[in-house]
Design a protein around this motif. Structure first.
Motif, PDB file in Angstrom:
ATOM      1  N   LEU A 126       0.844  -1.194   0.000  1.00  0.00           N
ATOM      2  CA  LEU A 126       0.000   0.000   0.000  1.00  0.00           C
ATOM      3  C   LEU A 126       0.875   1.238   0.000  1.00  0.00           C
ATOM      4  CD1 LEU A 126      -2.513  -1.062   2.804  1.00  0.00           C
ATOM      5  CD2 LEU A 126      -2.820  -1.303   0.345  1.00  0.00           C
ATOM      6  N   ILE A 127       0.545   2.190  -0.866  1.00  0.00           N
ATOM      7  CA  ILE A 127       1.325   3.429  -0.900  1.00  0.00           C
ATOM      8  C   ILE A 127       0.420   4.636  -1.095  1.00  0.00           C
ATOM      9  CG2 ILE A 127       1.775   3.300  -3.397  1.00  0.00           C
ATOM     10  CD1 ILE A 127       4.547   4.567  -2.806  1.00  0.00           C
ATOM     11  N   GLY A 128       0.703   5.672  -0.342  1.00  0.00           N
ATOM     12  CA  GLY A 128       0.077   6.976  -0.497  1.00  0.00           C
ATOM     13  C   GLY A 128       1.086   7.998  -0.019  1.00  0.00           C
ATOM     14  N   ILE A 129       1.312   9.012  -0.809  1.00  0.00           N
ATOM     15  CA  ILE A 129       2.360   9.987  -0.493  1.00  0.00           C
ATOM     16  C   ILE A 129       1.742  11.361  -0.287  1.00  0.00           C
ATOM     17  CG2 ILE A 129       4.414  11.146  -1.445  1.00  0.00           C
ATOM     18  CD1 ILE A 129       5.184   8.480  -2.706  1.00  0.00           C
ATOM     19  N   ARG A 130       2.358  12.131   0.592  1.00  0.00           N
ATOM     20  CA  ARG A 130       1.883  13.466   0.975  1.00  0.00           C
ATOM     21  C   ARG A 130       0.482  13.354   1.584  1.00  0.00           C
ATOM     22  NH1 ARG A 130       5.493  17.142  -0.311  1.00  0.00           N
ATOM     23  NH2 ARG A 130       4.024  18.865  -0.152  1.00  0.00           N
ATOM     24  N   SER A 131      -0.518  14.087   1.116  1.00  0.00           N
ATOM     25  CA  SER A 131      -1.816  14.039   1.783  1.00  0.00           C
ATOM     26  C   SER A 131      -2.451  12.653   1.695  1.00  0.00           C
ATOM     27  CB  SER A 131      -2.759  15.093   1.191  1.00  0.00           C
ATOM     28  OG  SER A 131      -2.989  14.849  -0.182  1.00  0.00           O
ATOM     29  N   SER A 132      -2.116  11.886   0.665  1.00  0.00           N
ATOM     30  CA  SER A 132      -2.676  10.541   0.513  1.00  0.00           C
ATOM     31  C   SER A 132      -2.065   9.537   1.493  1.00  0.00           C
ATOM     32  CB  SER A 132      -2.464  10.032  -0.922  1.00  0.00           C
ATOM     33  OG  SER A 132      -3.176  10.829  -1.843  1.00  0.00           O
ATOM     34  N   ALA A 133      -1.010   9.930   2.199  1.00  0.00           N
ATOM     35  CA  ALA A 133      -0.378   9.032   3.171  1.00  0.00           C
ATOM     36  C   ALA A 133      -1.353   8.649   4.282  1.00  0.00           C
ATOM     37  CB  ALA A 133       0.865   9.689   3.760  1.00  0.00           C
ATOM     38  N   SER A 134      -2.237   9.562   4.643  1.00  0.00           N
ATOM     39  CA  SER A 134      -3.214   9.270   5.698  1.00  0.00           C
ATOM     40  C   SER A 134      -4.162   8.160   5.263  1.00  0.00           C
ATOM     41  CB  SER A 134      -3.997  10.532   6.064  1.00  0.00           C
ATOM     42  OG  SER A 134      -4.670  11.057   4.929  1.00  0.00           O
ATOM     43  N   LEU A 135      -4.526   8.148   3.975  1.00  0.00           N
ATOM     44  CA  LEU A 135      -5.395   7.100   3.452  1.00  0.00           C
ATOM     45  C   LEU A 135      -4.707   5.742   3.499  1.00  0.00           C
ATOM     46  CD1 LEU A 135      -6.803   8.893   0.256  1.00  0.00           C
ATOM     47  CD2 LEU A 135      -7.989   8.573   2.438  1.00  0.00           C
ATOM     48  N   ALA A 136      -3.461   5.699   3.057  1.00  0.00           N
ATOM     49  CA  ALA A 136      -2.707   4.441   3.041  1.00  0.00           C
ATOM     50  C   ALA A 136      -2.492   3.914   4.455  1.00  0.00           C
ATOM     51  CB  ALA A 136      -1.368   4.646   2.334  1.00  0.00           C
ATOM     52  N   SER A 137      -2.214   4.825   5.397  1.00  0.00           N
ATOM     53  CA  SER A 137      -1.994   4.425   6.785  1.00  0.00           C
ATOM     54  C   SER A 137      -3.257   3.834   7.391  1.00  0.00           C
ATOM     55  CB  SER A 137      -1.524   5.638   7.594  1.00  0.00           C
ATOM     56  OG  SER A 137      -1.323   5.291   8.946  1.00  0.00           O
ATOM     57  N   PHE A 138      -4.399   4.474   7.124  1.00  0.00           N
ATOM     58  CA  PHE A 138      -5.686   3.988   7.635  1.00  0.00           C
ATOM     59  C   PHE A 138      -5.990   2.597   7.075  1.00  0.00           C
ATOM     60  CE2 PHE A 138     -10.304   3.537   7.292  1.00  0.00           C
ATOM     61  CZ  PHE A 138     -10.728   3.905   8.561  1.00  0.00           C
ATOM     62  N   MET A 139      -5.774   2.446   5.781  1.00  0.00           N
ATOM     63  CA  MET A 139      -6.046   1.164   5.122  1.00  0.00           C
ATOM     64  C   MET A 139      -5.128   0.068   5.675  1.00  0.00           C
ATOM     65  SD  MET A 139      -6.330   0.677   1.008  1.00  0.00           S
ATOM     66  CE  MET A 139      -7.276  -0.652   0.281  1.00  0.00           C
ATOM     67  N   ALA A 140      -3.863   0.386   5.856  1.00  0.00           N
ATOM     68  CA  ALA A 140      -2.899  -0.591   6.366  1.00  0.00           C
ATOM     69  C   ALA A 140      -3.245  -1.011   7.791  1.00  0.00           C
ATOM     70  CB  ALA A 140      -1.492  -0.001   6.322  1.00  0.00           C
ATOM     71  N   PHE A 141      -3.732  -0.072   8.606  1.00  0.00           N
ATOM     72  CA  PHE A 141      -4.088  -0.367   9.996  1.00  0.00           C
ATOM     73  C   PHE A 141      -5.112  -1.500  10.050  1.00  0.00           C
ATOM     74  CE2 PHE A 141      -6.895   0.289  13.657  1.00  0.00           C
ATOM     75  CZ  PHE A 141      -5.981   0.277  14.692  1.00  0.00           C
ATOM     76  N   TYR A 142      -6.171  -1.404   9.242  1.00  0.00           N
ATOM     77  CA  TYR A 142      -7.211  -2.426   9.262  1.00  0.00           C
ATOM     78  C   TYR A 142      -6.847  -3.667   8.455  1.00  0.00           C
ATOM     79  CZ  TYR A 142     -10.307   0.588  11.862  1.00  0.00           C
ATOM     80  OH  TYR A 142     -10.856   1.359  12.860  1.00  0.00           O
ATOM     81  N   PHE A 143      -6.121  -3.494   7.369  1.00  0.00           N
ATOM     82  CA  PHE A 143      -5.692  -4.652   6.589  1.00  0.00           C
ATOM     83  C   PHE A 143      -4.779  -5.564   7.419  1.00  0.00           C
ATOM     84  CE2 PHE A 143      -6.241  -3.909   1.740  1.00  0.00           C
ATOM     85  CZ  PHE A 143      -7.593  -3.687   1.941  1.00  0.00           C
ATOM     86  N   ASN A 144      -3.984  -4.983   8.288  1.00  0.00           N
ATOM     87  CA  ASN A 144      -3.108  -5.796   9.145  1.00  0.00           C
ATOM     88  C   ASN A 144      -3.895  -6.614  10.151  1.00  0.00           C
ATOM     89  OD1 ASN A 144      -0.268  -5.503   8.447  1.00  0.00           O
ATOM     90  ND2 ASN A 144      -0.545  -3.332   8.877  1.00  0.00           N
ATOM     91  N   HIS A 145      -5.127  -6.211  10.451  1.00  0.00           N
ATOM     92  CA  HIS A 145      -5.995  -7.016  11.309  1.00  0.00           C
ATOM     93  C   HIS A 145      -6.668  -8.125  10.509  1.00  0.00           C
ATOM     94  CE1 HIS A 145      -6.634  -3.334  14.171  1.00  0.00           C
ATOM     95  NE2 HIS A 145      -5.425  -3.853  14.249  1.00  0.00           N
ATOM     96  N   VAL A 146      -7.012  -7.836   9.265  1.00  0.00           N
ATOM     97  CA  VAL A 146      -7.814  -8.751   8.450  1.00  0.00           C
ATOM     98  C   VAL A 146      -6.971  -9.799   7.748  1.00  0.00           C
ATOM     99  CG1 VAL A 146      -9.372  -8.870   6.456  1.00  0.00           C
ATOM    100  CG2 VAL A 146      -9.628  -7.024   8.119  1.00  0.00           C
ATOM    101  N   PHE A 147      -5.770  -9.411   7.291  1.00  0.00           N
ATOM    102  CA  PHE A 147      -4.913 -10.331   6.546  1.00  0.00           C
ATOM    103  C   PHE A 147      -3.834 -10.924   7.448  1.00  0.00           C
ATOM    104  CE2 PHE A 147      -6.610  -7.678   3.079  1.00  0.00           C
ATOM    105  CZ  PHE A 147      -7.026  -8.673   2.204  1.00  0.00           C
ATOM    106  N   ASP A 148      -3.223 -12.022   6.970  1.00  0.00           N
ATOM    107  CA  ASP A 148      -2.246 -12.765   7.765  1.00  0.00           C
ATOM    108  C   ASP A 148      -0.819 -12.351   7.440  1.00  0.00           C
ATOM    109  OD1 ASP A 148      -4.357 -14.264   8.876  1.00  0.00           O
ATOM    110  OD2 ASP A 148      -4.333 -15.613   7.143  1.00  0.00           O
TER     111      ASP A 148
END
Length: 280
Positions: A126-148
């Motif tokens: 997952l990648i998001g740079i500058r203002s999009s970094a917040s989107l990538a971080s949010f997605m990664a937070f939950y994906f790390n719970h859902v995926f192995d």
């Protein structure tokens, strides 16, 4: 088309070319007033160019220029659009409209394909740079719970860091990029690299004109027209929420087990404050 246009339409065309940053956000009446022609002349001008009406011309122009606007130009537009009004009402109403339009326009078939692609990925980057970094971080937070343990959040301290983090990306992996105006060149080059290495590439962006949309294998579009110099990311975030929920439902048993274990960990190490603790 300039030779074919009427005198009034030529005046409109010249104004748009010379003041594109302002014209793109003007109503037909305001544009006509600025040029010195009637509102009906502006509407006929849009039809002459092949648009169904002025709103379509306006949206097309906005999509073309948004990545060209400097922060100074954005500040000037903010003052013109929002200055002196009820800012809370205007900004929240515009954000609601972005979510509504995204809901109407998003392809359910593409959404389903992206969900299946993510579920079958060996590793998800997952990648998001500058203002999009917040989107990538949010997605990664939950994906790390859902995926192995197969989710990687690519950070962007430097260009070399990005490619070092993508060193092992290969066929069977998924590269999911988020990019909104002003588009990050680093996100685009990272996607090109991932694609060259055989990974499936997914773009979450605002328009088919976005650089990453042109090279991605799969695409999702979310409205993000700026209300000001601040990028509006409410619609992209809602779409990410939908992806997380859809994947969680598809992996219901695994997700339930993961959250059951997380609840035990959170309780043991007092991660969250409880209402009866007396501390808030």
């Amino acid at each position: 088309m300039m030779p074919k246009l009427s005198k009034g339409q030529k005046q409109i065309a010249r104004y748009i070319v010379e003041h594109y940053d302002k014209a793109a956000f003007m109503t037909a009446a305001r544009l006509g007033q600025a040029v010195g022609v009637s509102e009906s002349t502006v509407v006929r001008f849009a039809s002459e160019l092949g648009y169904e009406g002025y709103p379509q011309l306006q949206r097309s122009l906005q999509e073309l220029i948004r990545n060209r606007l400097t922060t100074v130009q954005r500040m000037e537009l903010t003052d013109e659009q929002l200055g002196g009004g009820d800012i809370v009402d205007r900004v929240l109403t515009m954000d609601i409209d972005k979510i509504r339009r995204t809901l109407e326009e998003v392809s359910r078939a593409d959404f389903s394909r992206i969900v299946d692609t993510l579920l079958n990925a060996r590793t998800i980057y997952l990648i998001g740079i500058r203002s999009s970094a917040s989107l990538a971080s949010f997605m990664a937070f939950y994906f790390n719970h859902v995926f192995d343990n197969n989710v990687r959040l690519v950070t962007s301290a430097s260009t070399s860091d990005v490619f070092e983090q993508l060193l092992r990306i290969q066929e069977g992996d998924v590269f999911f990029a988020m990019s909104f105006p002003r588009y990050s060149k680093r996100t685009f080059t990272a996607m090109k690299f991932a694609k060259e290495r055989g990974a499936t590439t997914i773009a979450l962006t605002d328009s088919s004109l976005a650089p990453i949309a042109e090279i991605a294998d799969l695409r999702l579009y979310a409205r993000s027209e700026m209300a000001s110099f601040v990028d509006s990311l409410v619609a992209p975030l809602s779409l990410i929420n939908a992806l997380i929920v859809a994947i969680g439902i598809k992996r219901k048993e695994e997700t339930s087990r993961a959250y059951a274990e997380l609840e035990r960990i959170w309780d043991r190490y007092e991660v969250y404050t409880k209402a009866d603790d007396g501390e808030h």
